[in-house]
Design an enzyme around this catalytic site. Structure first.
Site, mmCIF file in Angstrom:
data_model
loop_
_atom_site.group_PDB
_atom_site.id
_atom_site.type_symbol
_atom_site.label_atom_id
_atom_site.label_comp_id
_atom_site.label_asym_id
_atom_site.label_seq_id
_atom_site.Cartn_x
_atom_site.Cartn_y
_atom_site.Cartn_z
ATOM 1 C CD GLN A 253 46.350 0.591 32.900
ATOM 2 O OE1 GLN A 253 47.163 -0.339 31.929
ATOM 3 N NE2 GLN A 253 45.899 0.306 34.100
ATOM 4 C CD GLU A 321 47.272 -2.650 26.668
ATOM 5 O OE1 GLU A 321 47.956 -3.769 26.894
ATOM 6 O OE2 GLU A 321 48.041 -1.464 26.791
ATOM 7 C CG HIS A 322 43.501 -0.808 28.228
ATOM 8 N ND1 HIS A 322 45.184 -0.234 28.260
ATOM 9 C CD2 HIS A 322 43.828 -2.380 28.711
ATOM 10 C CE1 HIS A 322 46.353 -1.734 28.790
ATOM 11 N NE2 HIS A 322 45.113 -3.130 29.228
ATOM 12 C CG HIS A 415 48.062 -29.885 -8.179
ATOM 13 N ND1 HIS A 415 48.716 -30.102 -8.378
ATOM 14 C CD2 HIS A 415 47.430 -29.795 -6.612
ATOM 15 C CE1 HIS A 415 49.299 -29.925 -7.051
ATOM 16 N NE2 HIS A 415 48.584 -29.440 -6.448
#
Length: 442
Positions: A253, A321-322, A415
């Site tokens: 990586q 991330e990983h 409303h």
């Protein structure tokens, strides 16, 4: 209150995480504004300036795509088809897990939820140094499984040439339009539209700092998958792990870029030291050393902790991330960990499988974003919408009276009156703000 974790650091990061550059931010803003103003003319100008590429039409014709497919070796096509089957299969499982529902909460009161595909999505497939064909699988196949009608795919030329394998991957994935166009100009064209490129509703896919900043600035004008930074890997290893495998996986990586963090957390000082030695021996011979070496030097970290509980806790703090778990019982991480983009369990698995071949999506959150979001999945291409229906007049009258009271607590008279008229119509009750009954329909 958090408690300091006991750890010893064998290697600390020398650099600081890359932040948002003012130069990048300003450059991206100028390009987006120019594309919004001048459309195709600006797109052509920036493509020529940055990529040396400015054809009459960036969109590839069917004939051009067919010629590219015919030029690619059969094994490459077979491999692409295999990987796309894995991605498609897992995305379909995800889609099947999302059910439309309808419930009756009161007699005649029905509430429902539907998952409706967006109409058009853009798939940005990075190029530049590497032809990242896998990103085509992740952003196009997943969108098509979700039911997106129009998927527009963009990828830049590589050194003025068409990236054949990437174009093949786009075509086989099911892209409806393919443009040989990259960078901020591509993202801006997808988000804003030009004379020849119709805008999309969502843009997915990774990219460099300029592409990421373009998505950030255009978010709201167009939907995006997530904000992404440099690729990250964190390995958790105990004394049973193979230090050579640990080293190889860290470097797998780190080669993404010089600012990609690679972190090892181990319960074994011996394994950690040996893994560092392997990394130092492997780096000089790596063809991608120019990326991996500064990534490891500046953003590599190695920590030793007393036990796996401490390892999981420290890893959760990184929210990487990983996260690769190389331990005797890797599935413990499923119970103990909460903050990660994706988990890779055991020596038989590696982050590179997730990046390239296994079928889960590799577009994942970075920079601690796993604390609040997951990665790209079929749900990103669906809008979860609700509907309501009241068919019982007794129920509508009851809800009308309740709505009137609840809205007036908040001083929302308009409303309240919407509720009042239904209470008057269905319960034959007086309107509190008029001196006459609600008229019957003619």
């Amino acid at each position: 209150m958090t408690t300091a974790l006991s750890k010893s650091t064998l290697k600390a990061a020398l650099g600081t995480p890359a932040g948002r550059s003012e130069t990048v931010r300003d450059t991206v803003a100028r390009i987006i504004e120019d594309v919004g103003t001048r459309g195709d003319a600006a797109v052509h100008e920036y493509s020529q300036r940055f990529d040396g590429w400015s054809p009459d039409d960036f969109r590839l014709t069917t004939a051009e795509v067919e010629r590219v497919v015919a030029s690619v070796p059969g094994q490459v096509i077979e491999d692409i088809r295999f990987v796309q089957r894995q991605v498609r299969g897992f995305a379909q499982v995800q889609r099947d897990s999302l059910r439309d529902v309808e419930v009756e909460t009161l007699p005649g009161v029905r509430l429902g939820q539907r998952h409706v595909p967006i109409t058009a999505s853009g798939a940005y497939v990075p190029g530049g140094r590497y032809p990242l064909t896998a990103s085509a699988h992740m952003t196009i196949v997943t969108a098509k499984v979700a039911g997106v009608e129009r998927v527009v795919a963009c990828t830049p030329p590589i050194r003025g040439q068409m990236p054949a394998a990437t174009v093949v991957a786009m075509a086989l994935a099911g892209a409806d339009e393919i443009y040989l166009l990259g960078g901020v100009q591509a993202v801006a064209a997808l988000a804003l539209g030009t004379e020849t490129i119709d805008r999309v509703d969502l843009i997915a896919g990774p990219g460099n700092a300029y592409v990421a900043e373009a998505k950030r600035q255009l978010f709201g004008e167009v939907g995006i998958d997530l904000f992404a930074g440099p690729t990250e890997i964190l390995v958790i290893a105990d004394e049973h792990a193979d230090p050579f495998v640990v080293a190889v996986d860290l470097l797998s990586q780190a080669e993404h870029g010089p600012d990609s963090p690679a972190v090892l957390i181990s319960t074994s000082a011996e394994l950690a030291r040996t893994a560092i030695e392997h990394v130092e021996r492997l780096l000089p011979g790596m063809p991608t050393r120019d990326m991996a070496e500064p990534a490891w030097r500046d953003h590599g970290e190695v920590h030793v902790v007393p036990d796996l509980d401490a390892a999981f806790a420290l890893a959760d703090g990184y929210a990487s991330e990983h996260v690769q778990v190389l331990t005797r019982e890797p599935r413990r991480a499923l119970v103990r960990m909460r903050h990660y983009g994706a988990l890779f369990l055991g020596e038989g698995t590696c982050v590179s499988y997730g990046d390239k071949v296994i079928g889960t999506n590799h577009v994942l959150p970075t920079r601690k974003a796993p604390r609040y979001t997951g990665g790209l999945w079929v749900g990103n291409f669906l809008r979860t919408v609700t509907y309501q229906e009241v068919t019982d007049p007794v129920a509508s009258a009851y809800l009308g009276e309740l709505c009137g009271r609840a809205a007036r607590v908040e001083l929302f008279e308009g409303h309240a009156r919407s509720g009042d008229v239904r209470a008057a119509k269905y319960a034959d009750a007086p309107l509190p703000w008029t001196d006459h009954r609600f008229p019957e329909p003619a």
